[in-house]
Scaffold this motif. Structure first.
Motif, PDB file in Angstrom:
ATOM      1  N   LEU A  39       0.841  -1.198   0.000  1.00  0.00           N
ATOM      2  CA  LEU A  39       0.000   0.000   0.000  1.00  0.00           C
ATOM      3  C   LEU A  39       0.880   1.254   0.000  1.00  0.00           C
ATOM      4  O   LEU A  39       0.506   2.283  -0.541  1.00  0.00           O
ATOM      5  N   VAL A  40       2.058   1.140   0.597  1.00  0.00           N
ATOM      6  CA  VAL A  40       3.005   2.262   0.650  1.00  0.00           C
ATOM      7  C   VAL A  40       3.993   2.205  -0.509  1.00  0.00           C
ATOM      8  O   VAL A  40       4.254   3.207  -1.168  1.00  0.00           O
ATOM      9  N   LEU A  41       4.522   1.026  -0.788  1.00  0.00           N
ATOM     10  CA  LEU A  41       5.607   0.896  -1.759  1.00  0.00           C
ATOM     11  C   LEU A  41       5.151   0.552  -3.169  1.00  0.00           C
ATOM     12  O   LEU A  41       5.940   0.669  -4.106  1.00  0.00           O
ATOM     13  N   GLY A  42       3.919   0.156  -3.334  1.00  0.00           N
ATOM     14  CA  GLY A  42       3.430  -0.341  -4.619  1.00  0.00           C
ATOM     15  C   GLY A  42       3.567   0.612  -5.779  1.00  0.00           C
ATOM     16  O   GLY A  42       3.748   0.188  -6.920  1.00  0.00           O
ATOM     17  N   ALA A  43       3.520   1.912  -5.514  1.00  0.00           N
ATOM     18  CA  ALA A  43       3.625   2.884  -6.612  1.00  0.00           C
ATOM     19  C   ALA A  43       4.968   2.801  -7.321  1.00  0.00           C
ATOM     20  O   ALA A  43       5.074   3.131  -8.501  1.00  0.00           O
ATOM     21  N   GLY A  44       5.989   2.358  -6.624  1.00  0.00           N
ATOM     22  CA  GLY A  44       7.310   2.241  -7.242  1.00  0.00           C
ATOM     23  C   GLY A  44       7.637   0.847  -7.722  1.00  0.00           C
ATOM     24  O   GLY A  44       8.739   0.587  -8.204  1.00  0.00           O
ATOM     25  N   LYS A  45       6.671  -0.047  -7.641  1.00  0.00           N
ATOM     26  CA  LYS A  45       6.928  -1.450  -7.981  1.00  0.00           C
ATOM     27  C   LYS A  45       7.320  -1.645  -9.440  1.00  0.00           C
ATOM     28  O   LYS A  45       8.061  -2.567  -9.767  1.00  0.00           O
ATOM     29  N   HIS A  46       6.876  -0.749 -10.317  1.00  0.00           N
ATOM     30  CA  HIS A  46       7.226  -0.897 -11.732  1.00  0.00           C
ATOM     31  C   HIS A  46       8.730  -0.795 -11.963  1.00  0.00           C
ATOM     32  O   HIS A  46       9.240  -1.273 -12.970  1.00  0.00           O
ATOM     33  N   HIS A  47       9.457  -0.218 -11.017  1.00  0.00           N
ATOM     34  CA  HIS A  47      10.916  -0.117 -11.166  1.00  0.00           C
ATOM     35  C   HIS A  47      11.599  -1.479 -11.060  1.00  0.00           C
ATOM     36  O   HIS A  47      12.744  -1.615 -11.490  1.00  0.00           O
ATOM     37  N   ILE A  48      10.924  -2.457 -10.510  1.00  0.00           N
ATOM     38  CA  ILE A  48      11.519  -3.782 -10.351  1.00  0.00           C
ATOM     39  C   ILE A  48      11.962  -4.346 -11.703  1.00  0.00           C
ATOM     40  O   ILE A  48      13.041  -4.918 -11.824  1.00  0.00           O
TER      41      ILE A  48
END
Length: 134
Positions: A39-48
């Protein structure tokens, strides 16, 4: 809520209630293996997946190293959040929350490890470096 009371003191049910949705609806927006930390980190998950994609989709004749260098220099120049150089208020808030929450640190490390694994796979797909013919 996470900032006010601490990440560990807020349940997903409380987040859902504040958003006027069900707990199930909150997790409908995430893949089945995701958790509260997302919920906090998901917005940056595409960087994976980005480093592996950079290697696979690089310009003809460009080395994997050259493509990654270009990618990272661009991210630094743009002060993208993933570089740690962004001073956007919402990014700073997330960074403060992350640095003070062991569960978020652990999940962020999982993201980084997955990114490294995908990059390693992309590099292995390249095969051994070949010397130009004489």
């Amino acid at each position: 809520m996470f900032e006010e009371r601490g990440f560990d003191s807020v349940s997903v049910a409380e987040v859902a209630a504040a958003a006027n949705v069900s707990k199930k609806t909150v997790f409908n927006y995430f893949a089945e293996r995701e958790c509260k930390e997302d919920l906090v980190l998901g917005a940056g998950k595409h960087h994976i997946v980005e480093p592996a994609a950079v290697v696979r989709e690089r310009k003809p004749g460009q080395t994997p190293h050259g493509a990654m260098r270009e990618y990272l220099l661009t991210a630094l120049a743009e002060r993208q959040p993933m570089t740690g150089l962004s001073d956007l208020p919402h990014v700073l808030r997330i960074q403060r929350l992350l640095s003070s929450t062991p569960a978020l640190v652990a999940r962020n490390l999982q993201y980084r490890e997955e990114s490294r694994r995908l990059l390693a796979e992309a590099l292995v797909e390249e095969g051994p470096r070949r010397s130009p013919p004489c």
